[in-house]
Write a protein that holds these residues in place. Structure first.
Motif, PDB file in Angstrom:
ATOM      1  N   LEU A 277       0.981  -1.101   0.028  1.00  0.00           N
ATOM      2  CA  LEU A 277       0.009  -0.062   0.105  1.00  0.00           C
ATOM      3  C   LEU A 277       0.940   1.173  -0.081  1.00  0.00           C
ATOM      4  O   LEU A 277       0.554   2.221  -0.657  1.00  0.00           O
ATOM      5  CB  LEU A 277      -0.722  -0.053   1.241  1.00  0.00           C
ATOM      6  CG  LEU A 277      -2.172  -0.846   1.169  1.00  0.00           C
ATOM      7  CD1 LEU A 277      -2.800  -1.088   2.487  1.00  0.00           C
ATOM      8  CD2 LEU A 277      -2.967  -0.413  -0.120  1.00  0.00           C
ATOM      9  N   TYR A 278       1.901   1.106   0.708  1.00  0.00           N
ATOM     10  CA  TYR A 278       2.863   2.205   0.705  1.00  0.00           C
ATOM     11  C   TYR A 278       3.612   2.676  -0.698  1.00  0.00           C
ATOM     12  O   TYR A 278       3.739   3.797  -1.296  1.00  0.00           O
ATOM     13  CB  TYR A 278       3.769   2.050   1.615  1.00  0.00           C
ATOM     14  CG  TYR A 278       3.571   2.660   3.188  1.00  0.00           C
ATOM     15  CD1 TYR A 278       3.371   3.921   3.313  1.00  0.00           C
ATOM     16  CD2 TYR A 278       3.915   1.763   4.153  1.00  0.00           C
ATOM     17  CE1 TYR A 278       2.695   4.402   4.705  1.00  0.00           C
ATOM     18  CE2 TYR A 278       3.499   2.159   5.381  1.00  0.00           C
ATOM     19  CZ  TYR A 278       3.037   3.327   5.654  1.00  0.00           C
ATOM     20  OH  TYR A 278       2.741   3.745   7.034  1.00  0.00           O
ATOM     21  N   LEU A 279       3.915   1.461  -1.437  1.00  0.00           N
ATOM     22  CA  LEU A 279       4.278   1.422  -2.831  1.00  0.00           C
ATOM     23  C   LEU A 279       3.432   2.041  -3.692  1.00  0.00           C
ATOM     24  O   LEU A 279       3.715   2.885  -4.451  1.00  0.00           O
ATOM     25  CB  LEU A 279       4.826   0.046  -3.185  1.00  0.00           C
ATOM     26  CG  LEU A 279       5.203   0.109  -4.484  1.00  0.00           C
ATOM     27  CD1 LEU A 279       6.473   0.916  -4.832  1.00  0.00           C
ATOM     28  CD2 LEU A 279       5.561  -1.422  -5.033  1.00  0.00           C
ATOM     29  N   VAL A 280       2.214   1.617  -3.639  1.00  0.00           N
ATOM     30  CA  VAL A 280       0.960   2.116  -4.473  1.00  0.00           C
ATOM     31  C   VAL A 280       0.968   3.730  -4.038  1.00  0.00           C
ATOM     32  O   VAL A 280       0.909   4.527  -4.951  1.00  0.00           O
ATOM     33  CB  VAL A 280      -0.472   1.533  -4.020  1.00  0.00           C
ATOM     34  CG1 VAL A 280      -1.537   2.158  -4.580  1.00  0.00           C
ATOM     35  CG2 VAL A 280      -0.488   0.105  -4.552  1.00  0.00           C
ATOM     36  N   SER A 281       0.922   4.288  -3.002  1.00  0.00           N
ATOM     37  CA  SER A 281       0.973   5.619  -2.403  1.00  0.00           C
ATOM     38  C   SER A 281       2.204   6.491  -3.077  1.00  0.00           C
ATOM     39  O   SER A 281       1.830   7.573  -3.889  1.00  0.00           O
ATOM     40  CB  SER A 281       0.989   5.778  -1.034  1.00  0.00           C
ATOM     41  OG  SER A 281       0.845   7.238  -0.546  1.00  0.00           O
ATOM     42  N   CYS A 282       3.182   5.363  -3.079  1.00  0.00           N
ATOM     43  CA  CYS A 282       4.578   6.276  -3.519  1.00  0.00           C
ATOM     44  C   CYS A 282       4.459   6.410  -5.268  1.00  0.00           C
ATOM     45  O   CYS A 282       4.893   7.439  -5.646  1.00  0.00           O
ATOM     46  CB  CYS A 282       5.620   5.375  -3.129  1.00  0.00           C
ATOM     47  SG  CYS A 282       7.483   6.185  -3.538  1.00  0.00           S
ATOM     48  N   LEU A 283       3.986   5.398  -5.657  1.00  0.00           N
ATOM     49  CA  LEU A 283       3.794   5.323  -7.290  1.00  0.00           C
ATOM     50  C   LEU A 283       2.735   6.311  -7.743  1.00  0.00           C
ATOM     51  O   LEU A 283       2.857   7.213  -8.692  1.00  0.00           O
ATOM     52  CB  LEU A 283       3.506   4.084  -7.930  1.00  0.00           C
ATOM     53  CG  LEU A 283       4.672   2.909  -7.521  1.00  0.00           C
ATOM     54  CD1 LEU A 283       4.235   1.613  -8.068  1.00  0.00           C
ATOM     55  CD2 LEU A 283       5.948   3.389  -8.253  1.00  0.00           C
TER      56      LEU A 283
END
Length: 111
Positions: free
Chosen positions: A59-65
């Motif tokens: 989820l953090y990666l999705v937010s980052c992207l």
């Protein structure tokens, strides 16, 4: 500086902060998963915390992207949409981080 350009600067500032914080939190989640796996192997007990942290890292990666995409886009409407979704994803990830920390603390302390 007019209101529209100040708003766009503010939007980019928020996206930059979400981007950097999300990227850092992916690393934190991965580090905690590694430490938790060591604890699990020593205590010979399996915890759901490492699974929650793996989902959390995604989820953090999705937010980052999404925040990166918002920074790179030229269309203002798309930027605002991506920013809102990135904000929501980041807040969801922060909530899951807190829940994971509570579950891990409870599971490790209960013997």
């Amino acid at each position: 500086m007019n209101k529209a350009s100040r708003q766009q600067t503010l939007d980019q500032d928020i996206c930059v902060h979400i981007f950097s914080a999300s990227a850092a939190m992916v690393g934190v989640c991965i580090t905690v998963i590694g430490i938790l796996r060591v604890v699990i192997s020593i205590r010979r007990a399996d915890l759901i915390g490492d699974d929650l942290l793996a989902v959390n890292a995604m989820l953090y990666l999705v937010s980052c992207l999404l925040s990166y995409w918002a920074l790179r886009t030229r269309k203002v409407q798309r930027n605002h949409t991506l920013e809102r979704i990135s904000d929501a994803s980041f807040l969801l990830s922060l909530t899951l981080t807190t829940l994971s920390a509570g579950l891990i603390t409870w599971a490790v302390s209960v013997d």
